[in-house]
Design a protein around this motif. Sequence first.
Motif, PDB file in Angstrom:
ATOM      1  N   VAL A   1      40.523  37.251  38.570  1.00 12.07           N
ATOM      2  CA  VAL A   1      41.947  37.169  38.226  1.00 12.07           C
ATOM      3  C   VAL A   1      42.180  37.699  36.816  1.00 12.07           C
ATOM      4  CG1 VAL A   1      43.826  35.548  37.745  1.00 12.07           C
ATOM      5  CG2 VAL A   1      42.502  35.324  39.838  1.00 12.07           C
ATOM      6  N   TYR A   2      41.310  37.316  35.874  1.00 13.59           N
ATOM      7  CA  TYR A   2      41.444  37.780  34.489  1.00 13.59           C
ATOM      8  C   TYR A   2      41.290  39.298  34.397  1.00 13.59           C
ATOM      9  CZ  TYR A   2      40.560  38.434  29.554  1.00 13.59           C
ATOM     10  OH  TYR A   2      40.617  38.879  28.269  1.00 13.59           O
ATOM     11  N   LEU A   3      40.289  39.853  35.077  1.00 18.55           N
ATOM     12  CA  LEU A   3      40.080  41.306  35.022  1.00 18.55           C
ATOM     13  C   LEU A   3      41.246  42.072  35.632  1.00 18.55           C
ATOM     14  CD1 LEU A   3      36.270  41.572  35.818  1.00 18.55           C
ATOM     15  CD2 LEU A   3      37.403  41.986  33.631  1.00 18.55           C
ATOM     16  N   VAL A   4      41.833  41.536  36.681  1.00 14.37           N
ATOM     17  CA  VAL A   4      43.009  42.188  37.280  1.00 14.37           C
ATOM     18  C   VAL A   4      44.188  42.136  36.315  1.00 14.37           C
ATOM     19  CG1 VAL A   4      44.722  41.969  39.123  1.00 14.37           C
ATOM     20  CG2 VAL A   4      42.291  41.885  39.668  1.00 14.37           C
TER      21      VAL A   4
ATOM     22  N   VAL B   1      44.052  42.006  32.967  1.00 16.61           N
ATOM     23  CA  VAL B   1      43.778  42.953  31.880  1.00 16.61           C
ATOM     24  C   VAL B   1      44.004  44.375  32.376  1.00 16.61           C
ATOM     25  CG1 VAL B   1      41.940  43.928  30.451  1.00 16.61           C
ATOM     26  CG2 VAL B   1      42.207  41.468  30.604  1.00 16.61           C
ATOM     27  N   ARG B   2      43.560  44.656  33.578  1.00 14.16           N
ATOM     28  CA  ARG B   2      43.714  45.995  34.164  1.00 14.16           C
ATOM     29  C   ARG B   2      45.183  46.388  34.260  1.00 14.16           C
ATOM     30  NH1 ARG B   2      40.161  49.106  36.752  1.00 14.16           N
ATOM     31  NH2 ARG B   2      40.886  50.500  38.368  1.00 14.16           N
ATOM     32  N   GLN B   3      46.044  45.435  34.601  1.00 14.76           N
ATOM     33  CA  GLN B   3      47.467  45.720  34.723  1.00 14.76           C
ATOM     34  C   GLN B   3      48.135  45.918  33.371  1.00 14.76           C
ATOM     35  OE1 GLN B   3      48.917  42.470  37.075  1.00 14.76           O
ATOM     36  NE2 GLN B   3      48.354  43.438  39.001  1.00 14.76           N
ATOM     37  N   SER B   4      47.583  45.337  32.307  1.00 15.31           N
ATOM     38  CA  SER B   4      48.213  45.458  30.997  1.00 15.31           C
ATOM     39  C   SER B   4      47.901  46.791  30.311  1.00 15.31           C
ATOM     40  CB  SER B   4      47.789  44.303  30.091  1.00 15.31           C
ATOM     41  OG  SER B   4      46.439  44.429  29.725  1.00 15.31           O
TER      42      SER B   4
ATOM     43  N   ASP C   1      36.441  46.725  35.392  1.00 12.09           N
ATOM     44  CA  ASP C   1      36.417  46.849  33.939  1.00 12.09           C
ATOM     45  C   ASP C   1      37.302  48.014  33.504  1.00 12.09           C
ATOM     46  OD1 ASP C   1      35.644  46.433  31.295  1.00 12.09           O
ATOM     47  OD2 ASP C   1      34.006  47.868  31.474  1.00 12.09           O
ATOM     48  N   LYS C   2      38.188  47.760  32.552  1.00 12.32           N
ATOM     49  CA  LYS C   2      39.102  48.806  32.099  1.00 12.32           C
ATOM     50  C   LYS C   2      39.354  48.665  30.612  1.00 12.32           C
ATOM     51  CE  LYS C   2      42.962  51.251  33.972  1.00 12.32           C
ATOM     52  NZ  LYS C   2      44.026  51.217  34.949  1.00 12.32           N
TER      53      LYS C   2
ATOM     54  N   LEU D   1      36.662  41.880  28.510  1.00 16.08           N
ATOM     55  CA  LEU D   1      36.538  40.450  28.262  1.00 16.08           C
ATOM     56  C   LEU D   1      37.015  40.049  26.871  1.00 16.08           C
ATOM     57  CD1 LEU D   1      33.171  39.731  30.053  1.00 16.08           C
ATOM     58  CD2 LEU D   1      35.498  39.410  30.903  1.00 16.08           C
ATOM     59  N   ASP D   2      37.471  40.996  26.077  1.00 15.38           N
ATOM     60  CA  ASP D   2      38.035  40.699  24.762  1.00 15.38           C
ATOM     61  C   ASP D   2      39.535  40.541  24.938  1.00 15.38           C
ATOM     62  OD1 ASP D   2      38.617  40.407  22.109  1.00 15.38           O
ATOM     63  OD2 ASP D   2      38.326  42.515  21.599  1.00 15.38           O
TER      64      ASP D   2
END
Length: 156
Positions: A15-18, A20-23, A75-76, A89-90
Amino acid sequence: MFTMLLGLFTLVLLVYLVMVRQSVVIPTHVNKNRYWFYPMIAFLIGVSGFVNFTNLDGKLQTSLAVLIVLSFLLDKKGLTESHIILNSLDNRGIPYSKVEKVVLLVEEDQPIKMNFFRNGRRGPVLNFDHSLEELAVFFTSHLNDGSKLEIIIKED
């Protein structure tokens, strides 16, 4: 108990990676090798896990381990509206208000290389597939008034 914690960790991670990816507004250049490498590793983990484990708990742990390995595909890195993301992850990134100078290096048939400086130190180099005009407009609208934007065009 461990399987439930691993499942919760995997769910939160995905959920977190998705999110971040959208931002990310302008993503960095992606190494295409990761699109075959991580699925191959995940396949090997899955096969070895399903062959070795006969109980449901072991198979669930194997499935969750496969999802964790596949999460590397999400990862993006790149530029958001408020900061530079160097690592998925930052969660803070580098705010544009702390960036003193941005340097764009343009070479023929190569991704545009971007480097930035903050607190007198150089940050890591990021590669972008976007056009120079798009990056220049983005940085002029997002950097502070005192920040510098340098463009270096390298010709053969």
